[in-house]
Design a protein around this motif. Sequence first.
Motif, PDB file in Angstrom:
ATOM      1  N   SER A   1       0.808  -1.220   0.000  1.00 21.79           N
ATOM      2  CA  SER A   1       0.000   0.000   0.000  1.00 21.79           C
ATOM      3  C   SER A   1       0.846   1.277   0.000  1.00 21.79           C
ATOM      4  O   SER A   1       0.335   2.350  -0.313  1.00 21.79           O
TER       5      SER A   1
ATOM      6  N   ASP B   1      -1.867   1.652  -5.407  1.00 27.32           N
ATOM      7  CA  ASP B   1      -3.288   1.761  -5.107  1.00 27.32           C
ATOM      8  C   ASP B   1      -3.904   0.474  -5.638  1.00 27.32           C
ATOM      9  O   ASP B   1      -3.674   0.098  -6.793  1.00 27.32           O
TER      10      ASP B   1
ATOM     11  N   TRP C   1      -7.492  -1.953  -5.993  1.00 24.82           N
ATOM     12  CA  TRP C   1      -8.945  -2.049  -5.949  1.00 24.82           C
ATOM     13  C   TRP C   1      -9.357  -3.494  -6.157  1.00 24.82           C
ATOM     14  O   TRP C   1      -8.660  -4.268  -6.813  1.00 24.82           O
TER      15      TRP C   1
ATOM     16  N   PRO D   1     -12.140   0.182  -3.272  1.00 29.70           N
ATOM     17  CA  PRO D   1     -10.814   0.041  -2.669  1.00 29.70           C
ATOM     18  C   PRO D   1     -10.671  -1.349  -2.048  1.00 29.70           C
ATOM     19  O   PRO D   1     -11.617  -1.871  -1.452  1.00 29.70           O
TER      20      PRO D   1
ATOM     21  N   LYS E   1       1.369   4.263  -7.102  1.00 28.61           N
ATOM     22  CA  LYS E   1       0.907   5.542  -6.547  1.00 28.61           C
ATOM     23  C   LYS E   1       1.560   6.731  -7.237  1.00 28.61           C
ATOM     24  O   LYS E   1       0.955   7.766  -7.377  1.00 28.61           O
TER      25      LYS E   1
END
Length: 151
Positions: free
Chosen positions: A116, A120, A122, A131, A146
Amino acid sequence: MFISDSYDYATNRSRMDYEFESIGKKGIIKKVARFTKIGEDQYSFGFGDLDEMTGNIDDKIASRNGDGDKVLKTVARIIYDFTAIYNKAWIYIEGSTASRTRVYQMGITKYWDEISLHFDIWGIIGDTIEPFEKGKNYEKILGRRKDAFSF
């Protein structure tokens, strides 16, 4: 970082195909990870054993070579490497079976604190994208770095 203690791998010039060897109780098994472009900055991730007779990826075989954690760490390192080159890439991951997708989810959950920081993530169920939540079963996983849009 969580990708230590992984196997070395080789890749082709486009960095779409990666190969490494799983070394365990059943001997040496060649593994292949492949990214397939499916849209603008969208890639599907495929992974499995290399069938040396056909050159195809067998994503249904269960190797059970006793090194699953090291293999998952290598897969994570490959995705990290790929997204360093294709820094705006969205990666879709769906196992060949629901249980294989679950293995990927368990790996993400196990290393969530580290993953994390860089990605990102999902989860996808039907037409719903949300998420990523630990402990929830998803049909597909979607991720991107990210820092994807900081270039």
